[in-house]
Design a protein around this motif. Structure first.
Motif, PDB file in Angstrom:
ATOM      1  N   UNK A  44      77.624   1.982  18.660  1.00 46.93           N
ATOM      2  CA  UNK A  44      76.722   1.032  18.219  1.00 46.93           C
ATOM      3  C   UNK A  44      76.707   1.914  16.621  1.00 46.93           C
ATOM      4  N   UNK A  45      76.485   3.233  16.715  1.00 46.30           N
ATOM      5  CA  UNK A  45      77.025   3.855  15.113  1.00 46.30           C
ATOM      6  C   UNK A  45      75.320   3.501  14.315  1.00 46.30           C
ATOM      7  N   UNK A  46      74.699   3.645  14.992  1.00 45.61           N
ATOM      8  CA  UNK A  46      73.020   3.745  14.403  1.00 45.61           C
ATOM      9  C   UNK A  46      72.889   4.254  12.929  1.00 45.61           C
ATOM     10  N   UNK A  47      72.556   4.146  12.055  1.00 45.56           N
ATOM     11  CA  UNK A  47      71.584   5.064  10.988  1.00 45.56           C
ATOM     12  C   UNK A  47      70.645   6.032  11.372  1.00 45.56           C
ATOM     13  N   UNK A  48      69.926   4.783  12.301  1.00 44.02           N
ATOM     14  CA  UNK A  48      68.792   6.042  12.186  1.00 44.02           C
ATOM     15  C   UNK A  48      68.251   6.095  14.313  1.00 44.02           C
ATOM     16  N   UNK A  49      67.589   6.875  14.997  1.00 47.30           N
ATOM     17  CA  UNK A  49      67.199   6.813  15.494  1.00 47.30           C
ATOM     18  C   UNK A  49      65.562   7.123  16.164  1.00 47.30           C
ATOM     19  N   UNK A  50      64.825   6.154  17.189  1.00 44.25           N
ATOM     20  CA  UNK A  50      63.573   6.647  16.850  1.00 44.25           C
ATOM     21  C   UNK A  50      63.850   7.332  18.309  1.00 44.25           C
ATOM     22  N   UNK A  51      63.008   8.247  18.589  1.00 44.29           N
ATOM     23  CA  UNK A  51      62.821   8.775  20.132  1.00 44.29           C
ATOM     24  C   UNK A  51      62.015   9.006  20.554  1.00 44.29           C
ATOM     25  N   UNK A  52      62.072   8.925  21.497  1.00 45.05           N
ATOM     26  CA  UNK A  52      60.639   9.463  22.363  1.00 45.05           C
ATOM     27  C   UNK A  52      60.895  10.676  23.249  1.00 45.05           C
ATOM     28  N   UNK A  53      59.813  11.474  23.415  1.00 47.46           N
ATOM     29  CA  UNK A  53      60.382  12.929  24.531  1.00 47.46           C
ATOM     30  C   UNK A  53      60.279  12.650  25.877  1.00 47.46           C
ATOM     31  N   UNK A  54      58.969  12.247  26.092  1.00 51.06           N
ATOM     32  CA  UNK A  54      58.757  11.652  27.979  1.00 51.06           C
ATOM     33  C   UNK A  54      60.244  10.618  28.002  1.00 51.06           C
ATOM     34  N   UNK A  55      61.606  11.190  28.801  1.00 51.35           N
ATOM     35  CA  UNK A  55      62.338   9.562  29.480  1.00 51.35           C
ATOM     36  C   UNK A  55      62.512  10.262  30.347  1.00 51.35           C
ATOM     37  N   UNK A  56      62.889   8.924  31.149  1.00 49.54           N
ATOM     38  CA  UNK A  56      63.990   9.121  32.981  1.00 49.54           C
ATOM     39  C   UNK A  56      64.983  10.288  32.707  1.00 49.54           C
ATOM     40  N   UNK A  57      65.444  10.977  33.329  1.00 52.07           N
ATOM     41  CA  UNK A  57      66.688  11.820  33.584  1.00 52.07           C
ATOM     42  C   UNK A  57      65.846  13.081  32.518  1.00 52.07           C
ATOM     43  N   UNK A  58      66.987  13.084  31.117  1.00 56.31           N
ATOM     44  CA  UNK A  58      66.401  14.091  30.783  1.00 56.31           C
ATOM     45  C   UNK A  58      65.181  13.805  29.310  1.00 56.31           C
ATOM     46  N   UNK A  59      64.459  14.824  28.755  1.00 56.33           N
ATOM     47  CA  UNK A  59      64.055  13.961  27.734  1.00 56.33           C
ATOM     48  C   UNK A  59      65.012  14.059  26.678  1.00 56.33           C
ATOM     49  N   UNK A  60      63.755  13.442  25.061  1.00 58.78           N
ATOM     50  CA  UNK A  60      64.472  13.365  24.597  1.00 58.78           C
ATOM     51  C   UNK A  60      64.673  14.355  23.772  1.00 58.78           C
ATOM     52  N   UNK A  61      64.013  16.138  23.801  1.00 59.38           N
ATOM     53  CA  UNK A  61      64.960  17.069  23.222  1.00 59.38           C
ATOM     54  C   UNK A  61      66.073  16.917  23.105  1.00 59.38           C
ATOM     55  N   UNK A  62      66.751  16.878  24.843  1.00 63.10           N
ATOM     56  CA  UNK A  62      68.210  17.185  25.000  1.00 63.10           C
ATOM     57  C   UNK A  62      69.518  16.175  25.284  1.00 63.10           C
ATOM     58  N   UNK A  63      68.074  14.701  24.507  1.00 61.10           N
ATOM     59  CA  UNK A  63      69.421  14.053  23.940  1.00 61.10           C
ATOM     60  C   UNK A  63      69.876  13.531  22.013  1.00 61.10           C
ATOM     61  N   UNK A  64      68.866  14.731  21.750  1.00 66.29           N
ATOM     62  CA  UNK A  64      68.950  15.539  20.243  1.00 66.29           C
ATOM     63  C   UNK A  64      69.685  16.110  20.500  1.00 66.29           C
ATOM     64  N   UNK A  65      70.290  16.403  21.487  1.00 60.86           N
ATOM     65  CA  UNK A  65      70.786  17.520  20.907  1.00 60.86           C
ATOM     66  C   UNK A  65      72.587  17.376  21.407  1.00 60.86           C
ATOM     67  N   UNK A  66      72.439  16.147  22.537  1.00 65.89           N
ATOM     68  CA  UNK A  66      74.032  15.674  22.434  1.00 65.89           C
ATOM     69  C   UNK A  66      74.311  14.604  20.899  1.00 65.89           C
ATOM     70  N   UNK A  67      73.023  13.269  20.679  1.00 65.15           N
ATOM     71  CA  UNK A  67      73.216  13.189  19.421  1.00 65.15           C
ATOM     72  C   UNK A  67      73.611  14.446  18.531  1.00 65.15           C
ATOM     73  N   UNK A  68      73.079  14.922  18.233  1.00 64.62           N
ATOM     74  CA  UNK A  68      74.094  16.019  17.310  1.00 64.62           C
ATOM     75  C   UNK A  68      75.293  16.710  16.818  1.00 64.62           C
TER      76      UNK A  68
END
Length: 236
Positions: A44-68
């Motif tokens: 979807x190539x968004x311009x900005x992400x609003x990211x929670x920390x407590x998520x199923x499977x992997x936390x928000x820190x993990x997904x932020x690193x992946x997005x980066x």
């Protein structure tokens, strides 16, 4: 219209955020599958992400690193964790700001506007800082630097190798004729030996093997080549 991607598993909170942001003219998409956040982000190539920390499977820190690994788009963490350490971890893992729950919607809106302004508006050097990236079956490719990334392994291709891969990737699992590929790689097709294309395809196959991807480019006799996008299910 800026596009905002909400990664929040609390349906009520994400609905409230989405409604408020849409009221101010933003386009909003929220995550439904918390196993494929990175792939969905690329799609979807968004311009900005609003990211929670407590998520199923992997936390928000993990997904932020992946997005980066694929984008410089601003990431704003939203969490009920109020301690300093989590705010520090959010920044160290690639976040741009941190909003604690519960929050006022006007504060959320102000922080979103500020982050977008810094990244794309009057305070930004250029909007093109976000990397161009595409994804096929967990293989990420970057047209702006002729690079493939698969399972965290990087492979830099030559210009012609990347053009060949990119053309096949534009039509995954579909036969691309030899003539189309020749026109992609060379301006003066009439002066190119047909065997030259075969040599380039063989070279690209060998380069893909460096990533553990084998038999992805199939020869369709008398027609052309096809990129078989199923390497995620193969053993290397």
């Amino acid at each position: 219209m800026y596009h905002i991607y909400i990664v929040e598993d609390d349906q009520q909170i994400r609905r409230i955020m989405a409604d408020h942001l849409e009221r101010y003219g933003y386009r909003v998409t929220w995550a439904e599958n918390f196993e494929t956040i990175k792939q969905e982000f690329v799609a979807i190539q968004p311009d900005l992400v609003l990211l929670d920390i407590n998520l199923p499977l992997y936390d928000g820190f993990y997904w932020c690193r992946q997005i980066r690994t694929v984008s410089n788009a601003p990431v704003l963490f939203i969490s009920a964790r109020t301690d300093d350490m989590n705010q520090v971890m959010a920044i160290e893992n690639g976040g741009d700001d941190y909003i604690t729950k519960p929050f006022h919607l006007e504060v959320l809106l102000a922080k979103v506007k500020s982050a977008l302004r810094r990244s794309y508006g009057e305070y930004a050097h250029a909007r093109d800082i976000q990397q161009t990236v595409r994804e096929l079956d967990n293989l990420y490719f970057y047209p702006d630097r002729n690079e493939l990334v698969y399972n965290d392994a990087k492979l830099e291709l030559t210009k012609k190798e990347f053009l060949l891969f990119q053309r096949l990737a534009e039509s995954p699992n579909v036969i691309v004729s030899r003539d189309e590929l020749l026109e992609t790689l060379w301006d003066e097709v009439d002066f190119v030996d047909d065997n030259t294309l075969s040599v380039n395809v063989t070279r690209l196959r060998k380069r893909l093997q460096e990533l553990g991807i084998t038999n992805a480019i199939q020869t369709i006799r008398g027609q052309g080549y096809r990129l078989d996008v199923n390497w995620g299910g193969r053993s290397s």
